[in-house]
Write an enzyme that holds these catalytic residues in place. Structure first.
Site, PDB file in Angstrom:
ATOM      1  N   GLY A  31      -4.659  22.479  25.005  1.00 57.92           N
ATOM      2  CA  GLY A  31      -4.489  23.242  24.155  1.00 57.92           C
ATOM      3  C   GLY A  31      -5.810  24.111  24.131  1.00 57.92           C
ATOM      4  O   GLY A  31      -5.852  25.334  23.713  1.00 57.92           O
ATOM      5  N   CYS A 240      25.514  37.800  30.157  1.00 56.51           N
ATOM      6  CA  CYS A 240      25.523  37.789  31.106  1.00 56.51           C
ATOM      7  C   CYS A 240      27.027  39.314  31.613  1.00 56.51           C
ATOM      8  O   CYS A 240      27.426  37.920  31.849  1.00 56.51           O
ATOM      9  CB  CYS A 240      24.294  36.801  31.644  1.00 56.51           C
ATOM     10  SG  CYS A 240      24.084  37.460  33.661  1.00 56.51           S
ATOM     11  N   CYS A 243      26.824  36.689  35.343  1.00 59.35           N
ATOM     12  CA  CYS A 243      27.240  35.401  35.619  1.00 59.35           C
ATOM     13  C   CYS A 243      27.943  34.472  34.306  1.00 59.35           C
ATOM     14  O   CYS A 243      28.509  33.325  34.491  1.00 59.35           O
ATOM     15  CB  CYS A 243      25.833  34.378  36.049  1.00 59.35           C
ATOM     16  SG  CYS A 243      25.529  34.226  34.279  1.00 59.35           S
ATOM     17  N   CYS A 265      21.412  37.830  33.257  1.00 60.07           N
ATOM     18  CA  CYS A 265      19.693  37.200  33.317  1.00 60.07           C
ATOM     19  C   CYS A 265      18.715  37.911  33.564  1.00 60.07           C
ATOM     20  O   CYS A 265      18.634  38.220  34.629  1.00 60.07           O
ATOM     21  CB  CYS A 265      20.292  35.902  33.939  1.00 60.07           C
ATOM     22  SG  CYS A 265      21.748  35.437  33.047  1.00 60.07           S
ATOM     23  N   CYS A 271      20.948  32.959  37.604  1.00 56.72           N
ATOM     24  CA  CYS A 271      21.760  34.215  37.551  1.00 56.72           C
ATOM     25  C   CYS A 271      23.086  33.859  38.451  1.00 56.72           C
ATOM     26  O   CYS A 271      24.031  33.598  38.672  1.00 56.72           O
ATOM     27  CB  CYS A 271      21.168  34.880  37.402  1.00 56.72           C
ATOM     28  SG  CYS A 271      22.760  36.541  37.173  1.00 56.72           S
TER      29      CYS A 271
END
Lengths: 275, 372, 197
Positions: A31, A240, A243, A265, A271
C-alpha cells in the site's frame, strides 16, 4: 527505426532493474507508494504508462497477457496496449481471465475470481488517495508517514452529513493491511471487495506521477467506512441483457432516441462465457 | 447491435491510415524534407529539442513532420525516442563564456566589453506580413562581419561578480566530484528539489507555462525586480572525458541561448545587499523561453533567500509538478478515454440520492417549502 | 575491459534469464516463506550460492551499492560483481542497497538502512546464505502474502536472529527485507512478516 532496434519489452535492462527493485519494495510495504524513475513511454501519460512500465518489467515469453479497459478486451486503448506488448515482447495474448498470467487493467477487476500466481496490473492516474483533499505531495507523504488519516475520515463523514451516505463511487479508498490508505485506482467500488485477500498479486503503476505500489496475495484490503454506515457496493434492478447476470457490474447503454436503456456486463470475457 | 465493445482493432487500423493521409495532405504537393524543416522552421526545431531534452536537429525535424507541426506532440515523440538511447556518460559543463556568440545583449549597461551584438532577432521587425515570402522572393545574403565568429565574449555577470555586486553562481564542484549530477529523466522528482533539479525541470518545461508564470512575477505575483544582465545566443563546445583517455575531448558544437537575469536583493542577516541571479538556458535560439525560465528560477529561490513565497511562481511543488507539457497533455487528453464504468458508478449513486431526496420530500411536504 | 578467464560466467541470455529469475524472486517476495526454485541460476564465482548469484545479476547494478560480509568478500566475488553488475562495493553497511551475508553472524541487521517513515523504500535488501530452507527449526510466519499462517523451517539461524527480526518487523513500515538463499533456491522474508516459535 525498426522494432528490432528496441530492447525486449521496450524498456532497457537498467530501467527494468530499477522498476523491478521498486516493485519488490512495494510488495514489502503493501500500500506504500514507491517513487520510481518513470520513463517516457511511446504511449501518452494518462493512458496507462505506469501499468505498461510495470508490465514491461515483469513480462516474459512464457506469459499470457490480457488487457482490459472498462472491463472489456476490445476497447480501443486495451487493443492498443495489447498489440504493443504482442509486438515488443513477443508474448501470447488472451481475452480469457483464467488463461492469463498477467492482466493489465484500467478501471475494472475481472468478475472471474483470480488465482494464485496471476498478476493484476492496474493503471493508476493519481496514486495518492489523499490528493484531492491535500494537493501537496510534501504534506500527503507526511500524513502517510504519521498514519494521520483524519482528513480522509472527515471527508467521508461530510458525505454522510450531506447525503446521508458515503457518495464516493469509484476510486474508493481502502486501508491495506491496517497501515496504509491506498487508492485502488478508479475501479468502481463494486470491485473493492475483490481486492481483499485476493490470491493474485496486485501491482499498481502510475507513470506520470512516477509511483508503484502493491498488494501482495492474501492481504487484507478494507474499504473505509463507519460502523453506522458500512461500506456497500452498487446494485442494479436490471440484469444483463446478454447473459442474464444479476451479480456482475453492468454498463448502461442508451439504445434509442427516446432514451431507452439496456444493461450488459462490463466484463466481456465473463459475459461471453455465460451466454 | 452492440458496437462499442467490438471492432476496436479495425477502428484503430483505419484511424492510423486516415491520420497518415491527413499528415501527407494533398499528394500533388511535394513532401517536406527534414532539411527544409531544420533550415526554415528552425525555431520550432529548437523548441522541440529543448523540451524534448535531445539535441538532434534532424530527429526533431522528423518529429515535427510526423506530428504535422504540433510541437507538443513532436516533443513527446522525441522524448519517447530519447528514453531508449544508451548513455555513454556525462559531458563536462558547457562554458558559455567561450561561446561563439551570434547575438549578445545586456539591458543593464549601455555598453559592455565585447559590445552589444544584435544578431538575428525579431525584436525590431515591424510585424507586417511580408507578402514577398508568399511570392517566393529571395533577398540578397546578409553581410556579416568576421568578428561575429570570434569566441569568448566576457560575461556581464562575471564583471559584476568581481565587484561583489552580484552573487557568484552556485559551486558545482562538490556535485561533480561526487560523480553524477542528479538526473530528472532517471530519478523521480523528490521535494524539496535542489536547484539543479529545478533547472532541469524548467529547461524541459513548457514554454507557454513558464512564460505565463514569469509574466505573473512581473505583475506582482512574486516580483523580484528583474534586469536582463545578459542574453547570449551562439555555439558552444560539448566536451567529454572518455574513461580510456582520461582527458576531455570536444565531441560536438551546439547552439544555446543563455539568460543571466539580475535581480534585486535587499540582503539578510548573514548576507549584505547584492544582486542575485535567475538563470535560463535553452537549446537553439529561444530567448522567450530562456528569459521566462530565468524569472521562474529566481522566483523559486524565494525560500532560500528568505523572501516571502506566496505566489504561484514561487511555489516549488506547484511549478515543478505542472511544467511538463508531455505529462500535462497526456493527462488532460486522457479524458477522451472511455470512463463509462466510473460514470455508471456515479449514475447509480446519483439516482439513489435523488430517490432518497424525493422520498423525504413526499413524506414531509413542509420540507419543500423550507427548502425554498 | 574484457572478461578475465578467472571471472565466472553470468547469464547465458541476459534479458530473458533476468526476467525469469526476477519473476521467481517476485513470487518469493509475494509469498513469504514459500520456496522459489531459481532454475538455471549460473554457478557463479563460488563462495556465494547460485541463487545469490542470480539475484545479483538480476537486481544489482551501478545504482545499487553492495555490501559483502567479510567471510564472503573474496577477489573472485569482487571481480564477478564488478564485471557483471558494475555495482559499487561498499565497506559500510549503511551505504548498501543490497548485502550478502552468511547465516549465523551476530547482529545481522545492525547498521543497514531501514528507510524513513516518509520513504520506507530506502532500505537495504539482505541476501542471507543458509544451509537449508526447510530442515531447520520451524516457526510460524504471518503477514501479507501468507494465507493465514505458514510454517517455515530456515536452518542456520538462531533465536538471536529471530529476536533481531522481531525488532526489525516492529519498525514497519521501515526495516530491511531479507531473502534466504540456499543452493538454487530462495525464500523471502519481507519486513511485513511477523514470526513466532
Amino acid at each position: 527505426m525498426p522494432e528490432a532496434a528496441y530492447n525486449y519489452a521496450y524498456l532497457d535492462e537498467q530501467t527494468k532493474r530499477m522498476i523491478r527493485r521498486a516493485i519488490l519494495k512495494a510488495v514489502a510495504v503493501p500500500g506504500y507508494q514507491v517513487p520510481f524513475g518513470g520513463r517516457e513511454m511511446p504511449l501518452p501519460y494518462g493512458w496507462g504508462t505506469g501499468g505498461i512500465q510495470v508490465t514491461a518489467a515483469v513480462i516474459g515469453r512464457n506469459d499470457t497477457l490480457k488487457v482490459i479497459d472498462q472491463g472489456a478486451d476490445d476497447t480501443t486503448n486495451a487493443v492498443s496496449i495489447r498489440s504493443f506488448f504482442a509486438k515488443v515482447a513477443d508474448v501470447a495474448t488472451t481475452t480469457s481471465t483464467e488463461e492469463a498470467t498477467i492482466i493489465q487493467t484500467r478501471h475494472r477487476v475481472p468478475e472471474t475470481p483470480l488465482r494464485d500466481g496471476q498478476i493484476l496490473v492496474f493503471q493508476v492516474p493519481i496514486p495518492e488517495p489523499l490528493r484531492m483533499l491535500e494537493p501537496r505531495e510534501i504534506e500527503t507523504r507526511l500524513l502517510h508517514a504519521l498514519t494521520e488519516y483524519g482528513v480522509m475520515q472527515v471527508s467521508l463523514y461530510e458525505n454522510i452529513a450531506r447525503h446521508g451516505r458515503i457518495a464516493k463511487t469509484y476510486n474508493y479508498p481502502v486501508m491495506v493491511n491496517g497501515r496504509y490508505i491506498m487508492s485502488p485506482s478508479p475501479i468502481p467500488k463494486f470491485d473493492n471487495p475483490k481486492l481483499d485477500r485476493s490470491p493474485a498479486l496486485q501491482l499498481y503503476g502510475a507513470g506520470r506521477e512516477k509511483r508503484i505500489y502493491a498488494v501482495p496475495p492474501y492481504t487484507p484490503v478494507k474499504s473505509l467506512d463507519f460502523d453506522d454506515h458500512p461500506f456497500e457496493i452498487e446494485r442494479w434492478d436490471e440484469c444483463c441483457a446478454l447473459c442474464g447476470s444479476r451479480e456482475s457490474f453492468l454498463d448502461e447503454m442508451i439504445v434509442d432516441d427516446a432514451g431507452k436503456r439496456m444493461y450488459i456486463c462490463s466484463d466481456t470475457d465473463w459475459c461471453g462465457r455465460r451466454q | 447491435m452492440y458496437v462499442a465493445v467490438k471492432g476496436g482493432e479495425t477502428a484503430i487500423a483505419h484511424s492510423l491510415d486516415l491520420l497518415a493521409d491527413k499528415r501527407r495532405g494533398d499528394r500533388a504537393l511535394s513532401e517536406l524534407t527534414l532539411e527544409q524543416i531544420d533550415q526554415q522552421l528552425g525555431l520550432a526545431v529548437d523548441r522541440v529539442m529543448t523540451e524534448g531534452s535531445c539535441y538532434d536537429r534532424s530527429l526533431a525535424a522528423l518529429a515535427i513532420k510526423q506530428a504535422r507541426g504540433d510541437l507538443i506532440e513532436a516533443i513527446f515523440l522525441l522524448r519517447a525516442y530519447r528514453t531508449t538511447l544508451p548513455r555513454f556518460g556525462n559531458s563536462l559543463p558547457i562554458d558559455t563564456a567561450a561561446m561563439i556568440a551570434e547575438r549578445r545583449i545586456s539591458a543593464t549597461f549601455k555598453d559592455v566589453p565585447g559590445g552589444q551584438l544584435l544578431g538575428p532577432t525579431y525584436d525590431y521587425t515591424h510585424r507586417l506580413l511580408d507578402f514577398s515570402l508568399a511570392a517566393g522572393g529571395e533577398r540578397p545574403l546578409a553581410r556579416t562581419a568576421p568578428v561575429d565568429s570570434v569566441p569568448g565574449v566576457p560575461r556581464v555577470g562575471d564583471i559584476l561578480e568581481r565587484d561583489g555586486l552580484l552573487e557568484a553562481p552556485p559551486d558545482a564542484s562538490d556535485r561533480a566530484e561526487a560523480g553524477r549530477p542528479d538526473d530528472l529523466t532517471r530519478e523521480p522528482l523528490t521535494l524539496p528539489a535542489s536547484r539543479p533539479l529545478r533547472l532541469q525541470n524548467l529547461a524541459r518545461g513548457d514554454e507557454g507555462f513558464l512564460l505565463a508564470l514569469g509574466y505573473s512575477t512581473q505583475r506582482g505575483y512574486g516580483n523580484n525586480h528583474p534586469f536582463v544582465g545578459e542574453i547570449r545566443y551562439g555555439q558552444v563546445a560539448v566536451t567529454f572525458v572518455p574513461e580510456e583517455l582520461g582527458f576531455p575531448i570536444e565531441i560536438a558544437g551546439i547552439d544555446v541561448t543563455e539568460c543571466d537575469m539580475v535581480n534585486q536583493f535587499a540582503g539578510s542577516l548573514d548576507k549584505p545587499p547584492q544582486f542575485t541571479r535567475g538563470y535560463g538556458l535553452a537549446f537553439g535560439h529561444a530567448e522567450r523561453k530562456a528569459i521566462a525560465m530565468a524569472l521562474v528560477d529566481r522566483a523559486l529561490r524565494a525560500g532560500e533567500l528568505s523572501e516571502s513565497a506566496n505566489s504561484p511562481a514561487q511555489d516549488e511543488e506547484f511549478v515543478l509538478a505542472h511544467s511538463d507539457n508531455v505529462e500535462a497533455s497526456g493527462f488532460v487528453q486522457h479524458l477522451k478515454l472511455p470512463h463509462y464504468v466510473d460514470f455508471q458508478s456515479e449514475l447509480v449513486t446519483v439516482r439513489a440520492l435523488r430517490a432518497e431526496a424525493e422520498r423525504r420530500r413526499s413524506e414531509d411536504p413542509a420540507l419543500d417549502q423550507a427548502a425554498e | 575491459m574484457s572478461p578475465s578467464s578467472a571471472i565466472a560466467a553470468g547469464f547465458a541470455s541476459p534479458v530473458h534469464d533476468a526476467q525469469r529469475l526476477f519473476r521467481a524472486v517476485l513470487d518469493a517476495f509475494s509469498h513469504p516463506g514459500r520456496i522459489a526454485p531459481i532454475d538455471g541460476a549460473p554457478a557463479g564465482p563460488g563462495g556465494i550460492s547460485p541463487a545469490t548469484t542470480a539475484c545479483l545479476l538480476t537486481l544489482v547494478d551501478h545504482d545499487t551499492p553492495l555490501w559483502l560480509a567479510p567471510e564472503l568478500d573474496r577477489p573472485t566475488v569482487h571481480d564477478f560483481v564488478r564485471f557483471h553488475c558494475g555495482a559499487p562495493l561498499v565497506a559500510e553497511r549503511a551505504d548498501a542497497a543490497f548485502a550478502v551475508l552468511a547465516a549465523g553472524g551476530a547482529n545481522p541487521f545492525d547498521g543497514f538502512a531501514v528507510g524513513s517513515d516518509p520513504y520506507p523504500d530506502r532500505s537495504a535488501t539482505l541476501l542471507i546464505e543458509v544451509p537449508t530452507l526447510d530442515a531447520g527449526a520451524a516457526r510460524t510466519w504471518r503477514g501479507p502474502g501468507i494465507d493465514g499462517a505458514r510454517r517455515v523451517a530456515i536452518g542456520g539461524v538462531d533465536a538471536g536472529f529471530w529476536r533481531a527480526w522481531a525488532d526489525n518487523h516492529a519498525l514497519f513500515p521501515c526495516g530491511v527485507d531479507v531473502a534466504f538463499v540456499c543452493g538454487a533456491q530462495l525464500l523471502a522474508l519481507p519486513r511485513s512478516i511477523a514470526t513466532e516459535d
